[in-house]
Motif scaffolding. Sequence first.
Motif, PDB file in Angstrom:
ATOM      1  N   ASP A  64      11.912 -59.686 -47.185  1.00  0.00           N
ATOM      2  CA  ASP A  64      12.653 -59.604 -48.453  1.00  0.00           C
ATOM      3  C   ASP A  64      12.625 -60.923 -49.207  1.00  0.00           C
ATOM      4  N   SER A  65      12.738 -62.030 -48.480  1.00  0.00           N
ATOM      5  CA  SER A  65      12.763 -63.333 -49.150  1.00  0.00           C
ATOM      6  C   SER A  65      11.447 -63.612 -49.877  1.00  0.00           C
ATOM      7  N   TYR A  66      10.331 -63.138 -49.333  1.00  0.00           N
ATOM      8  CA  TYR A  66       9.041 -63.329 -49.988  1.00  0.00           C
ATOM      9  C   TYR A  66       8.826 -62.337 -51.129  1.00  0.00           C
ATOM     10  N   CYS A  67       9.340 -61.135 -50.991  1.00  0.00           N
ATOM     11  CA  CYS A  67       9.044 -60.064 -51.941  1.00  0.00           C
ATOM     12  C   CYS A  67      10.017 -59.981 -53.109  1.00  0.00           C
ATOM     13  N   ARG A  68      11.220 -60.542 -52.959  1.00  0.00           N
ATOM     14  CA  ARG A  68      12.252 -60.315 -53.978  1.00  0.00           C
ATOM     15  C   ARG A  68      11.905 -60.874 -55.346  1.00  0.00           C
ATOM     16  N   ALA A  69      10.993 -61.822 -55.420  1.00  0.00           N
ATOM     17  CA  ALA A  69      10.620 -62.368 -56.726  1.00  0.00           C
ATOM     18  C   ALA A  69       9.895 -61.343 -57.587  1.00  0.00           C
ATOM     19  N   GLN A  70       9.234 -60.352 -56.952  1.00  0.00           N
ATOM     20  CA  GLN A  70       8.460 -59.386 -57.729  1.00  0.00           C
ATOM     21  C   GLN A  70       8.868 -57.932 -57.530  1.00  0.00           C
ATOM     22  N   TYR A  71       9.669 -57.670 -56.489  1.00  0.00           N
ATOM     23  CA  TYR A  71      10.012 -56.285 -56.169  1.00  0.00           C
ATOM     24  C   TYR A  71      11.510 -56.157 -55.902  1.00  0.00           C
TER      25      TYR A  71
END
Length: 67
Positions: A46-53
């Motif tokens: 989630d920490s990696y993906c939250r910027a775009q998703y």
Amino acid sequence: MYCTIDDLKKQSSDDFLIRCTDDEGTGEIDQTIVDEKIEDAQMEIDSYCRAQYAVPFQVVPGLIRKL
């Protein structure tokens, strides 16, 4: 949760999972440790993906389940 113990068993042997989680020497997979590690992985994903998703994912992509 992005994956379950069954997903992990598809990728690893029970023996491997026992070696990774059996801190008490019971000879069994420790479900509590498995759940904690799955939660840790979900938070990292989630920490990696939250910027775009939008996270957490409602429909979990296969690659995410595998990771």
